[in-house]
Design a protein around this motif. Structure first.
Motif, PDB file in Angstrom:
ATOM      1  N   GLN A  49      -0.548  -7.915  -4.488  1.00  0.00           N
ATOM      2  CA  GLN A  49      -1.479  -6.776  -4.476  1.00  0.00           C
ATOM      3  C   GLN A  49      -0.707  -5.460  -4.409  1.00  0.00           C
ATOM      4  OE1 GLN A  49      -5.105  -6.669  -4.442  1.00  0.00           O
ATOM      5  NE2 GLN A  49      -4.651  -4.492  -4.805  1.00  0.00           N
ATOM      6  N   LEU A  64       0.859  -1.182   0.000  1.00  0.00           N
ATOM      7  CA  LEU A  64       0.000   0.000   0.000  1.00  0.00           C
ATOM      8  C   LEU A  64       0.896   1.233   0.000  1.00  0.00           C
ATOM      9  CD1 LEU A  64      -2.698   1.511   0.375  1.00  0.00           C
ATOM     10  CD2 LEU A  64      -2.457   1.121   2.826  1.00  0.00           C
ATOM     11  N   THR A 100      -3.730   0.555  -9.138  1.00  0.00           N
ATOM     12  CA  THR A 100      -4.161  -0.410  -8.133  1.00  0.00           C
ATOM     13  C   THR A 100      -4.691  -1.672  -8.788  1.00  0.00           C
ATOM     14  OG1 THR A 100      -4.675   1.293  -6.494  1.00  0.00           O
ATOM     15  CG2 THR A 100      -5.812  -0.829  -6.281  1.00  0.00           C
ATOM     16  N   THR A 156      -1.710  -1.440  -4.052  1.00  0.00           N
ATOM     17  CA  THR A 156      -2.776  -0.485  -3.781  1.00  0.00           C
ATOM     18  C   THR A 156      -2.164   0.899  -3.679  1.00  0.00           C
ATOM     19  OG1 THR A 156      -4.026  -2.161  -2.568  1.00  0.00           O
ATOM     20  CG2 THR A 156      -4.671   0.133  -2.253  1.00  0.00           C
TER      21      THR A 156
END
Length: 127
Positions: free
Chosen positions: A122, A10, A90, A124
């Protein structure tokens, strides 16, 4: 070949991340490698590809100038340096291997060209 992607996280818009894809298998060095991404509710999208030698690279227009793909034959890895990240970056990022075509062509933007896929990492990007 087995692939393991890592390095996601993130971050805020404008930040950087470096994704890595570790490959097992003696013939990895002869494969064209690619990165794709998939955002929720969207189809898997091509990001970048690199030839077996590392001399040729190919980028989606949306990431050109911000992302850089590279490979390290000694470490059996393919990396994706992502700079100036945007919220629209993202997605879950996947690495993939194409054992059939060592030289890059336009076909390498198609997921069906690749025979092996990693599990995804992932990314983000918050605004």
């Amino acid at each position: 070949v087995q692939l393991q992607a890592s390095g996601g996280g993130l971050v805020q818009a404008g930040d950087s991340l470096r994704l890595s894809c570790a490959a097992s298998g003696r013939t990895f060095s002869s494969y064209t490698m690619g990165w794709f991404r998939q955002a929720p509710g969207k189809e898997r999208e091509f990001v970048s590809a690199i030839s077996w030698s590392g001399d040729d690279t190919y980028y989606a227009q949306s990431v050109k100038g911000r992302f850089t793909i590279s490979r390290d034959h000694a470490e059996n890895t393919v990396n994706l340096q992502m700079n100036s990240l945007k919220p629209e970056d993202t997605a879950i990022y996947y690495c993939a291997a194409d054992p059939q075509h060592p030289y890059i062509t336009a076909r390498h933007s198609r997921p069906d060209v690749y025979g092996s896929w990693g599990q995804g990492t992932q990314v983000t990007v918050s605004s």
